[in-house]
Design a protein around this motif. Sequence first.
Motif, short mmCIF file in Angstrom:
data_model
loop_
_atom_site.label_atom_id
_atom_site.label_comp_id
_atom_site.label_asym_id
_atom_site.label_seq_id
_atom_site.Cartn_x
_atom_site.Cartn_y
_atom_site.Cartn_z
N VAL A 346 0.83 -1.21 0.00
CA VAL A 346 0.00 0.00 0.00
C VAL A 346 0.86 1.25 0.00
N GLY A 347 2.01 1.19 0.67
CA GLY A 347 2.91 2.34 0.75
C GLY A 347 3.35 2.81 -0.62
N GLY A 348 3.16 4.09 -0.89
CA GLY A 348 3.52 4.66 -2.19
C GLY A 348 2.47 4.47 -3.26
N ASN A 349 1.44 3.68 -2.95
CA ASN A 349 0.37 3.39 -3.93
C ASN A 349 -1.01 3.76 -3.41
N LEU A 350 -1.08 4.49 -2.33
CA LEU A 350 -2.37 4.81 -1.74
C LEU A 350 -3.27 5.59 -2.70
N LYS A 351 -2.65 6.29 -3.64
CA LYS A 351 -3.43 7.07 -4.60
C LYS A 351 -4.41 6.21 -5.39
N LEU A 352 -4.07 4.93 -5.59
CA LEU A 352 -4.98 4.02 -6.31
C LEU A 352 -6.28 3.83 -5.55
N VAL A 374 4.17 6.51 2.99
CA VAL A 374 5.19 7.55 2.85
C VAL A 374 4.50 8.90 2.89
N ALA A 375 5.30 9.97 2.92
CA ALA A 375 4.76 11.32 3.04
C ALA A 375 3.76 11.64 1.94
N ASP A 406 8.48 13.60 9.03
CA ASP A 406 7.84 14.61 9.88
C ASP A 406 7.00 15.58 9.05
N GLU A 407 7.50 15.90 7.86
CA GLU A 407 6.74 16.80 6.98
C GLU A 407 5.42 16.18 6.55
#
Length: 487
Positions: A346-352, A374-375, A406-407
Amino acid sequence: MLLKTVLTMFASLLKGANWSSQDRCEEGILKQSPFQLIMNQIKRKKSSVEKGKHQCSSGTRFFRGLHTGKSDGESKGESERAEIDNSRPDNQNEKQAPCVAVPVLPFLPELEELNLSWNDFVGGALKPLALRLHHMSKLKILQLNNCRLTAEDVTSLGEALETIPHLEELDLSWNNNIGGKLSLLTKRFQTGCKIKILKFTDCSLTTKDGESLDRAFQYLPELNKLDLLCNKEIGGGFKDSATHLAGFKDLEVLDLHRCCVTEEDMVVLTQVIPLLSSLQELNLSSNKNIGVSSNYLFSRLRFLPKLKSVVVSSCSLGEDSFASLAETALHLPELEILDLSWNKCVGGNLKLLLEALKLATEIRTLRLSSCSLVAEDLTLLALEVQGGHLAKLQKLDLNYNDTVSDEGWATFFQGLTALKELSELDVSLWPSSCRDCGMWFSKLLTDLSKLPAFTEIGMQRWALPESQQRQMESFNQDTKRNVHFDY
């Protein structure tokens, strides 16, 4: 009132039982008239469900009561429950206590719910009770959780099924000894069976048991909940069940969490699940083979318009299977709960997934624990929230995502006030971690004060300097709120 008095009497008898045999028990009690029996044994005790749960874990046992039939002053369908807590008897009384229940049964012809869960004395001694269940022909719910049931008990229960034709719920969860012996029960299922709920959580069921369930399914046309949670050896037992499972038009809940579902089982489930037109809750968590061959299964979930809960945590999903699930979510307008925790893809692909969540206007719970977010994922999630999507979200789980910078956290918290119905949020870190909150902590407190439904936040392993701890400790007093900070 009479039923409640009888149950109170029965609980008192269980506590003080000291008969040497079943015959002596019955003879000693039945010599008295019912009136004398009741009046001599009245003993009121106060308890609550929460108190009961606490005591249960510390060794206390329960006889949980009933729904009574219609009585003077009550409309049809009204019922009352009686719950009595009793100190656990010593070993001698544990063995003898079942005989005390036997003569009481004739006085409970209207009983609809019988819960003897967490009573060790039931194990190996169920037969006397089972033989007299015909006195409670209106029984609808029978719960025998964690009673150390034996093969003989299962046999006795199976033989008694025809005497309780209105039974709708049977719960035998946490009885490890029935693994491999379930056929002793299921072979007794007959045409006309009204059972709607079957629960066998953590019963050490085997592939053989899965096969016996397959044969029994034909006699359970009204089944609407099947719970096989935590039966690791049952994997591979569904390969012949496609025909019978497909007939469950009323099935609403299917829980196969941690059942070691095999690839052969997946083939069956892929064929069957789309045909379960009433399905509302599907739990396939902790089945590693789901991630290997779930593409076709997920794509077919779109044919289940009533689906409200999809739980596939820790299923080793790959990017393809996650993409398939995300696309399917576009076609699930009633979706309220989605749990993708412990799937690193899921990390880095949540936009799907976020594209689908724009249309999932009913989503209440979203769990993304340990997903290697990820951020960018949290930035996109914040944008969706600020855009008015996920407006009904109540629970959001983002814990164990130390990969977020943190950002990223700061950006996410900026849009939190748009979640007006949010009540629980978890952003805890891994047990081995420790990070400073940074400047976003004060902003977080300000935002929480603007969320009227908010009650709990998990912040474990986030380091708070003394000044921030004082802010947190004074938050409830300053805002007249009752928010629990778990840190």
